[in-house]
Design an enzyme around this catalytic site. Structure first.
Site, PDB file in Angstrom:
ATOM      1  N   ASP A  45       0.836  -1.205   0.000  1.00 48.22           N
ATOM      2  CA  ASP A  45       0.000   0.000   0.000  1.00 48.22           C
ATOM      3  C   ASP A  45       0.871   1.256   0.000  1.00 48.22           C
ATOM      4  OD1 ASP A  45      -2.477  -1.277  -0.027  1.00 48.22           O
ATOM      5  OD2 ASP A  45      -2.475  -1.547   2.147  1.00 48.22           O
ATOM      6  N   ARG A 148      -7.978  19.087  22.887  1.00 50.87           N
ATOM      7  CA  ARG A 148      -6.681  18.940  23.569  1.00 50.87           C
ATOM      8  C   ARG A 148      -6.360  17.457  23.586  1.00 50.87           C
ATOM      9  NH1 ARG A 148      -9.274  22.911  26.101  1.00 50.87           N
ATOM     10  NH2 ARG A 148      -8.144  24.843  26.501  1.00 50.87           N
ATOM     11  N   ASP A 150      -3.457  14.212  21.783  1.00 51.71           N
ATOM     12  CA  ASP A 150      -2.261  13.878  20.994  1.00 51.71           C
ATOM     13  C   ASP A 150      -2.339  14.398  19.565  1.00 51.71           C
ATOM     14  OD1 ASP A 150      -1.245  12.642  23.162  1.00 51.71           O
ATOM     15  OD2 ASP A 150      -1.264  10.599  22.346  1.00 51.71           O
ATOM     16  N   ALA A 185      -6.309  10.277  21.428  1.00 54.99           N
ATOM     17  CA  ALA A 185      -6.165  10.453  22.876  1.00 54.99           C
ATOM     18  C   ALA A 185      -6.511  11.868  23.348  1.00 54.99           C
ATOM     19  CB  ALA A 185      -4.733  10.080  23.300  1.00 54.99           C
TER      20      ALA A 185
HETATM   21  P1  NAD Z   1       3.911   1.725   7.056  1.00 56.54           P
HETATM   22  O1  NAD Z   1       5.046   1.055   6.364  1.00 56.54           O
HETATM   23  O2  NAD Z   1       4.015   2.063   8.516  1.00 56.54           O
HETATM   24  O3  NAD Z   1       2.601   0.821   6.777  1.00 56.54           O
HETATM   25  C1  NAD Z   1       1.407   1.042   7.347  1.00 56.54           C
HETATM   26  C2  NAD Z   1       0.444  -0.113   7.151  1.00 56.54           C
HETATM   27  O4  NAD Z   1      -0.785   0.466   6.764  1.00 56.54           O
HETATM   28  C3  NAD Z   1       0.788  -1.155   6.086  1.00 56.54           C
HETATM   29  O5  NAD Z   1       0.522  -2.426   6.624  1.00 56.54           O
HETATM   30  C4  NAD Z   1      -0.185  -0.862   4.955  1.00 56.54           C
HETATM   31  O6  NAD Z   1      -0.563  -2.015   4.212  1.00 56.54           O
HETATM   32  C5  NAD Z   1      -1.350  -0.334   5.714  1.00 56.54           C
HETATM   33  N1  NAD Z   1      -2.223   0.540   4.932  1.00 56.54           N
HETATM   34  C6  NAD Z   1      -1.893   1.607   4.182  1.00 56.54           C
HETATM   35  N2  NAD Z   1      -2.985   2.125   3.604  1.00 56.54           N
HETATM   36  C7  NAD Z   1      -4.025   1.356   4.019  1.00 56.54           C
HETATM   37  C8  NAD Z   1      -5.411   1.393   3.800  1.00 56.54           C
HETATM   38  N3  NAD Z   1      -5.957   2.341   3.040  1.00 56.54           N
HETATM   39  N4  NAD Z   1      -6.177   0.462   4.408  1.00 56.54           N
HETATM   40  C9  NAD Z   1      -5.653  -0.489   5.197  1.00 56.54           C
HETATM   41  N5  NAD Z   1      -4.348  -0.581   5.462  1.00 56.54           N
HETATM   42  C10 NAD Z   1      -3.542   0.343   4.875  1.00 56.54           C
HETATM   43  O7  NAD Z   1       3.603   3.094   6.315  1.00 56.54           O
HETATM   44  P2  NAD Z   1       3.401   3.380   4.800  1.00 56.54           P
HETATM   45  O8  NAD Z   1       3.435   2.109   4.015  1.00 56.54           O
HETATM   46  O9  NAD Z   1       4.267   4.513   4.402  1.00 56.54           O
HETATM   47  O10 NAD Z   1       1.880   3.892   4.824  1.00 56.54           O
HETATM   48  C11 NAD Z   1       1.525   5.115   5.393  1.00 56.54           C
HETATM   49  C12 NAD Z   1       0.227   4.882   6.094  1.00 56.54           C
HETATM   50  O11 NAD Z   1       0.488   4.231   7.315  1.00 56.54           O
HETATM   51  C13 NAD Z   1      -0.499   6.130   6.480  1.00 56.54           C
HETATM   52  O12 NAD Z   1      -1.272   6.641   5.439  1.00 56.54           O
HETATM   53  C14 NAD Z   1      -1.325   5.644   7.662  1.00 56.54           C
HETATM   54  O13 NAD Z   1      -2.635   5.290   7.275  1.00 56.54           O
HETATM   55  C15 NAD Z   1      -0.636   4.411   8.131  1.00 56.54           C
HETATM   56  N6  NAD Z   1      -0.290   4.566   9.532  1.00 56.54           N
HETATM   57  C16 NAD Z   1      -0.971   3.805  10.426  1.00 56.54           C
HETATM   58  C17 NAD Z   1      -0.752   3.947  11.783  1.00 56.54           C
HETATM   59  C18 NAD Z   1      -1.546   3.101  12.724  1.00 56.54           C
HETATM   60  O14 NAD Z   1      -2.328   2.259  12.260  1.00 56.54           O
HETATM   61  N7  NAD Z   1      -1.387   3.295  14.025  1.00 56.54           N
HETATM   62  C19 NAD Z   1       0.177   4.867  12.246  1.00 56.54           C
HETATM   63  C20 NAD Z   1       0.873   5.628  11.317  1.00 56.54           C
HETATM   64  C21 NAD Z   1       0.611   5.476   9.937  1.00 56.54           C
END
Ligand code: NAD
Length: 265
Positions: A45, A148, A150, A185
């Site tokens: 993705d 307020r 994160d 949060a």
């Molecule tokens: P990454 O390598 O940390 O991967 C994030 C994960 O999110 C991967 O497993 C990917 O398959 C999954 N993902 C991405 N888009 C998705 C979607 N539309 N539906 C379901 N799963 C999805 O980071 P990256 O590959 O550079 O992707 C960036 C994305 O990571 C951001 O857009 C954000 O959505 C996600 N992210 C998630 C969290 C969390 O779940 N706590 C935290 C930070 C970022």
């Protein structure tokens, strides 16, 4: 038809990229990295998010398709052993285009700097550089709450299964032209209060975050993280632009949700 391929960059993805490229050229398709009609992303993705931002200026002329070299992705749903089938489908069949909504983000500055506009395929988040994020939240021009906590996350329907889901947001079908605001949060006690539930806004409603005391914020747009200084407000709404995916076989959204989160198969 002109095509481009973006790879995650690891050996497996690069090998697949080269294979697909030579197969498609054998089928008389033209490789054009600048003006492709179709962009094939090979990796996960994250690779498709990268490709989306790479071709952001020609979204109305480009369709995306994703091959995953790791686990099943939301945007990357073709497997490496299906690439011959995919190549034939790209070369021989008129494909269906599916359009999904995008999120428009506009950052405005108090120092008179030019506003910055971004488009997100998944989401945009706002966090403070230091300490608790404090921002006024306005919806459709009306003060809604002072947040307020994160941070705040505004997602698209197709991004609702990503970061938004981890924040307890709802999964939205991408045929719904809306954006979702989810809290990270929040502080809730007798003094500070937020609604506490994710909000889903229709396309004619705008969400505006306004600076209260802090003026520097970390704004993410999908995988990109950008520090903005002297910020006055950050505006979110459903974008006029849409992302286009090339569909060669049915893969309903709810099946994708099931296969990703319940069990694959
Ligand atoms: P990454 O390598 O940390 O991967 C994030 C994960 O999110 C991967 O497993 C990917 O398959 C999954 N993902 C991405 N888009 C998705 C979607 N539309 N539906 C379901 N799963 C999805 O980071 P990256 O590959 O550079 O992707 C960036 C994305 O990571 C951001 O857009 C954000 O959505 C996600 N992210 C998630 C969290 C969390 O779940 N706590 C935290 C930070 C970022």
């Amino acid at each position: 038809m002109k095509f481009a391929i973006t790879s995650k960059g690891d050996q497996k993805s690069n090998t697949l990229m080269h294979k697909m490229r030579s197969y498609l050229i054998d089928f008389q398709l033209e490789y054009d990295e600048e003006q492709p009609d179709i962009v094939i992303s090979v990796g996960g993705d994250g690779t498709l998010l990268y490709a989306f931002h790479r071709y952001r200026s020609r979204l109305d002329k480009t369709a995306f398709v994703g091959v995953h070299t790791g686990h099943l992705g939301f945007y990357a749903d073709w497997t490496p052993d299906e690439i011959e089938k995919l190549v034939i489908a790209i070369a021989k069949t008129p494909y269906q285009i599916i359009e999904y909504p995008l999120l428009e983000v506009i950052v405005r500055f108090s120092n008179g700097g030019r506003e910055k506009k971004y488009l997100a395929l998944n989401e945009s988040t706002v966090k403070s550089v230091e300490g608790t994020l404090v921002m006024d939240v306005e919806i459709k021009g009306q003060h809604f709450e002072t947040f307020r906590g994160d941070g705040l996350c505004v997602s698209t329907p197709s991004g609702s299964t990503a970061y938004n889901k981890a924040l307890g947001g709802a999964i939205l079908h991408p045929s719904i032209n809306a954006i979702q605001l989810a809290e990270m949060a929040s502080i809730n006690n007798r003094v500070f209060r937020t609604v506490g539930s994710p909000l889903i806004l229709p396309s004619h409603h705008t969400c505006m975050l306004k600076s209260v005391k802090q003026v520097d914020f970390i704004v993410t747009v999908d995988h990109l993280q950008i520090l903005h200084k002297e910020v006055k407000s950050i505006q979110f709404r459903v974008a006029d632009e849409r992302v286009r995916f090339a569909r060669f076989r049915p893969f309903p959204f709810w099946k994708r949700v099931h296969d990703s989160f319940i069990s694959e198969g």
